[in-house]
Scaffold this active site. Structure first.
Site, short mmCIF file in Angstrom:
data_model
loop_
_atom_site.label_atom_id
_atom_site.label_comp_id
_atom_site.label_asym_id
_atom_site.label_seq_id
_atom_site.Cartn_x
_atom_site.Cartn_y
_atom_site.Cartn_z
N LYS A 73 13.37 7.71 2.96
CA LYS A 73 11.92 7.51 2.86
C LYS A 73 11.36 8.49 1.83
O LYS A 73 11.77 9.66 1.82
CB LYS A 73 11.29 7.72 4.24
CG LYS A 73 9.81 7.40 4.32
CD LYS A 73 9.30 7.54 5.75
CE LYS A 73 7.82 7.24 5.90
NZ LYS A 73 7.35 7.32 7.29
N SER A 148 4.79 3.44 8.98
CA SER A 148 4.77 3.65 7.56
C SER A 148 6.14 3.58 6.90
O SER A 148 6.22 3.48 5.68
CB SER A 148 4.16 5.03 7.26
OG SER A 148 4.94 6.05 7.84
N SER A 172 5.97 5.36 13.22
CA SER A 172 6.40 4.89 11.90
C SER A 172 7.88 4.63 11.70
O SER A 172 8.27 4.10 10.65
CB SER A 172 5.93 5.87 10.83
OG SER A 172 4.59 5.64 10.53
N1 GLN Z 1 0.58 4.03 12.17
C1 GLN Z 1 0.32 5.38 12.52
C2 GLN Z 1 -0.68 5.97 11.55
O1 GLN Z 1 -1.17 5.25 10.77
C3 GLN Z 1 1.58 6.16 12.57
C4 GLN Z 1 2.04 6.61 11.26
C5 GLN Z 1 3.32 7.40 11.33
O2 GLN Z 1 4.00 7.44 12.36
N2 GLN Z 1 3.62 8.10 10.27
O3 GLN Z 1 -0.98 7.12 11.58
#
Ligand code: GLN
Length: 480
Positions: A73, A148, A172
């Site tokens: 990532k 994400s 994410s």
């Molecule tokens: N979807 C969540 C957010 O927008 C989690 C994001 C993540 O785990 N990095 O913050």
């Protein structure tokens, strides 16, 4: 044989027996990327040249069986390889150092295929917030891959790598794994080093694997886990278990909790059906299913979005055009800050900096930040109480399968609600996995989430492995 379809375990066996060479494997994966990444857009940076150079240097081609192509990532710092966080503000940032997790992978012989797309600074649930381009879901390119870590999950699901690394602050790793039909594990907070992971919300962020099956997830956990003196929040626990050793121990006598708050009105009927069936199958294999309650679940989204944005507003202050990344000049220092931040950050990142700064400001600190911290303690206590009765907790990973690109971009609250089943796990700090447990009538994958006690990834992995062996959802592949 299509070598790019291999799992880590299969590839390692074939490499060890010299039935394939590391060069052939790497070539197959890069050819796959060239064939289909124009349809999926999983990668921000493809590191073909560096990969073959590394293979030459380590002489993996003939000598060892660990040269597994893995995608990273793009919020993990990789020395000498551009690391953007999918943000314009870091668009040409090349770190001078290596994150602990990527260093451990290098030391184990793994070879990076490239850096995968994400929602800018890992803020999002669909990868549509990337500062560069959205990634598509390999099961249906009109749908999002989740986020994400959408680039990592899409790359695994379309065999553009053998496995990948993601990060999980509120879901994410697990949510994109669920949307893309992969296995994704968020380890216990502190189990895996955050050194070199570009911080979003430091008290919630964890790095973890996204893989084609449970065994691969255990193999990667063996490599990336453990104490790191470079990360002061990394848990100083001497012995990290061999996660592959207990995979086959089965679920006989295991107590599985089913929290009523996770099977509520509004959840997609096909998701609910698939998850309930999966829990029944585990029961049929000797587990005991126990109804439980996690009473503060309803507050988790609100608490998460106050705490995560507060921490983000502080963490992102460092991107000011002075030390690294983008600089847009102005008449004076203040104008330079303003120009850099307004042109460098995307809309969602700005929204979160504003939200977080607001909840931390002196007039609102007590009403928002402090209260959210207090409720966080209650959420953590919910899990501690539940784990006095059960060994693991089973829930859906997401309320729906993957949604259409664009469906939620105009309503941030709808997007935030996607994290309803994942964010409380980060607030509590406990580990959780998502594994495939079925498909919707449209052919989209559905994820089962299994949550464990602090530092008990072994039991989560063993439960997941037992379920996976008894079913064949993980064998279905996206037609791309
Ligand atoms: N979807 C969540 C957010 O927008 C989690 C994001 C993540 O785990 N990095 O913050």
């Amino acid at each position: 044989m299509e070598l790019f379809r291999l799992t880590i375990a299969e590839a390692q066996r074939l490499l060890a027996k010299k039935e394939i060479s590391a060069h052939e494997l790497l070539t197959a994966v890069f050819n796959r990327i060239k064939d289909i990444d124009n349809k999926i857009n999983a990668y921000v940076t493809i590191t073909e040249e560096q990969a073959f150079n590394r293979l030459k240097v380590s002489n993996n081609d003939t000598n060892n069986n660990t040269a597994i192509p893995i995608a990273i990532k793009d919020n993990m710092c990789t020395k000498g390889i551009r690391t953007t966080c999918s943000s314009k503000i870091l668009g040409d940032f090349t770190p001078p150092y290596e994150s602990t997790v990527t260093q451990k992978l290098i030391d184990s012989g793994y070879i990076f295929t490239g850096k995968t797309n994400l929602d800018e600074f890992a803020m999002g649930s669909s990868t549509e917030n990337s500062g560069f381009f959205p990634t598509k879901n390999p099961w249906d390119i009109n749908c999002v891959p989740g986020g994400s870590s959408g680039g990592s999950a899409a790359a695994v699901a379309s065999d553009m790598c053998i496995a990948a690394i993601g990060s999980d602050t509120g879901g994410s790793i697990r949510q994109p794994a669920a949307f893309c039909g992969c296995v994704g594990l968020k380890p216990t907070y502190g189990r895996v080093s955050r050194f070199g992971l570009i911080a979003f919300a430091s008290s919630l962020d964890q790095v973890g694997p996204i893989t084609k099956n449970v065994e691969d997830c255990a193999i990667l956990m063996n490599i990336i886990s453990g104490h790191d003196p470079k990360d002061s929040t990394s848990a100083n626990i001497k012995n990290v278990p061999d996660y592959t050793a207990t995979l086959k121990n089965g679920v006989k006598g295991l107590k599985i909790g089913m929290p009523k708050e996770y099977f509520i009105e509004g959840i997609d009927k096909q998701v609910e059906g698939a998850v309930k069936l999966a829990i029944k199958q585990l029961e049929g294999m000797g587990a005991e299913v126990i109804p439980i309650s996690l009473p503060h679940t309803q507050y988790s989204i609100a608490v998460y979005y106050i705490l995560a944005t507060s921490e983000a507003s502080s963490n992102l202050a460092r991107f000011d055009g002075v030390k690294y990344g983008l600089r847009v000049d102005g008449k004076n220092l203040l104008e330079m800050y303003q120009n850099t931040k307004s042109q460098g950050f995307g809309k969602e990142v700005k929204r979160r900096i504003l939200l977080g700064t607001y909840s931390l400001s002196s007039g609102y600190y007590d009403a928002y930040y402090k209260k959210a911290q207090a409720v966080r303690t209650l959420i953590r206590k919910d899990f501690a109480d539940a784990f006095k009765i059960v060994d693991v907790i089973a829930t859906p990973t997401t309320p729906t399968p993957a949604f259409k690109i664009g469906a939620k971009t105009s309503d941030p609250l709808q997007m935030y609600l996607n994290d309803i089943f994942t964010s409380s796990i980060n607030l509590a700090g406990v580990p959780a996995i998502s594994i495939p447990c079925g498909f919707s009538s449209e052919g989209l994958p559905i994820g089962l989430q299994i949550i464990g006690k602090d530092f008990d990834e072994e039991t989560i992995l063993r439960t997941s492995y037992a379920y996976e062996q008894a079913t064949d959802h993980h064998k279905r592949t996206a037609k791309i």
